[in-house]
Design an enzyme around this catalytic site. Structure first.
Site, short mmCIF file in Angstrom:
data_model
loop_
_atom_site.label_atom_id
_atom_site.label_comp_id
_atom_site.label_asym_id
_atom_site.label_seq_id
_atom_site.Cartn_x
_atom_site.Cartn_y
_atom_site.Cartn_z
N LYS A 6 0.84 -1.21 0.00
CA LYS A 6 0.00 0.00 0.00
C LYS A 6 0.87 1.25 0.00
CE LYS A 6 -4.27 -1.71 2.10
NZ LYS A 6 -5.23 -1.56 3.23
N LYS A 37 -9.70 -11.07 -9.89
CA LYS A 37 -10.75 -11.26 -8.89
C LYS A 37 -11.82 -10.18 -9.04
CE LYS A 37 -9.31 -10.67 -4.72
NZ LYS A 37 -9.23 -10.67 -3.26
N LYS A 40 -13.75 -4.68 -5.10
CA LYS A 40 -14.30 -3.34 -4.88
C LYS A 40 -13.57 -2.30 -5.70
CE LYS A 40 -15.65 -4.38 -0.15
NZ LYS A 40 -15.02 -4.56 1.16
#
Ligand code: AMP
Ligand code: TRP
Length: 335
Positions: free
Chosen positions: A115, A198, A201
């Site tokens: 991240k 995948k 979101k």
């Protein structure tokens, strides 16, 4: 009093809706675990703050996440479903754990490295760095035995175990040392437009993601427009036929039928049949959950009341653990 083993898991309130992948794996498994465990399901809004958030949207996503979990079967009477920031003990214990975590140890967390790399090393926050210790606090506050998480969270649970053992040996037995419980991989769902990735979101194309809160007509259209391939054979082959395989997986996850049974049923039929029937099945499954979610969201005061009641239940246990930890490390307790 309950003698069931305690279970804790958390989810970030990070999108306007959960998607079919969340539903098919995490939610379905959590629902099953409720009866065997004394389960705590936490909507981790403090964790969500570790990356930039729109304040109004975060508040809205927090309610929506709670409503969808309840609508999908998490029973807020049987399980404790609560919002992390409602229980003050979480940041309190996180601070104590920060003080026994090595800088190097925290620097080795791969999620932080990923991240931070995405944000640019210098703009990543200290909060993002401290994320795993807040997660450890979530778990340790409840004397948790089992922590069901996806693969990507295993390292954080390992750290949690290390911190629990370190604290216990330095200050005396305070925390249960939790076990990681890996979720079954069976029901991994892929993006309808990009079946190599995948369903997520953060997908780039909205058309590839089935959101629980989408209008049923939109959901049906997304399924009917799913990418397949140029031959006509309905069989499961992740490598050569990712689109068709994904549609079979979704069908299997929702209908409970095995993949080979579905292959037999669809022998000689076309992709149109496969998609049309799947669109119906998905809409049939998600519509009641969507409707119940909208009902719950239409009465935010009642939803807030349920969440507050559950937070009070959680606080009783969490406050006692913090008090014990405070005392063990030598803080002067307020009488
Ligand atoms: P996330 O949406 O990444 O916060 O994940 C929440 C939970 O849903 C995790 O336990 C994931 O394992 C699960 N999950 C997320 N995406 C998928 C997917 N595409 N297929 C199956 N499970 C998923
Ligand atoms: N970090 C987890 C995730 O992103 C969410 C989480 C926070 C969690 N606290 C937790 C999961 C405690 C399990 C236990 O998925």
């Amino acid at each position: 009093m309950t003698s069931k083993p305690r279970l804790f898991s958390g989810m970030q309130p990070s999108a306007r809706s959960l998607h079919l992948g969340n539903f098919a794996s995490a939610l379905t498994q959590w629902n099953q675990m409720q009866s065997e465990y004394d389960a705590y399901f936490c909507i981790v809004d403090l964790h969500a703050l570790t990356v930039p958030q729109d304040p109004e949207q975060l508040r809205e996503s927090t309610r929506r996440t709670a409503a969808q979990y309840i609508a999908a079967g998490i029973d807020p009477k049987a399980s404790t479903l609560f919002v992390q920031s409602h229980v003050d003990a979480h940041p309190k214990l996180a601070w104590i754990l920060n003080t026994i975590t090595g800088f190097g140890e925290a620097s080795r967390m791969t999620q932080f490295k990923d991240k931070a790399a995405k944000q640019g090393k210098d703009s990543a926050s200290v909060g993002l760095f401290a994320y795993p210790m807040l997660m450890a606090a979530d778990i340790l506050l409840y004397q948790t035995r089992a922590v069901p998480v996806g693969d990507d969270q295993k390292q954080h649970v390992e750290l949690t175990r290390d911190l629990a053992e370190r604290f216990n040996s330095r200050f005396g037995r305070t925390f249960e040392v939790p076990e990681v419980m890996t979720l079954k991989e069976g029901a991994r769902i892929y993006d309808l437009q990009d079946p190599a990735s995948k369903m997520s979101k953060s997908s780039t194309s909205d058309a590839g993601v089935v959101w629980i809160l989408d209008d049923p007509a939109v959901t049906a259209k997304k399924i009917r427009s799913a990418v397949t391939d140029n031959d006509r054979e309905i069989r499961f082959d992740r490598a050569k036929k990712p689109g068709v395989s994904n549609l079979l997986s979704i069908n299997s996850a929702l209908s409970g039928k095995g993949i080979s049974q579905l292959e037999e049923e669809y022998a000689g039929k076309g992709y149109g049949d496969l998609k049309g029937e799947l669109a119906e099945l998905v809409v049939e499954t998600l519509t009641p959950i969507r409707n119940r979610t909208l009902e719950l969201l239409a009465d935010p005061a009642e939803l807030d009341r349920v969440l507050a009641g559950n937070a009070d239940r959680a606080s009783e246990i969490a406050d006692a653990t913090v008090r014990d930890a405070y005392e063990k490390v030598g803080l002067l307790l307020k009488p």
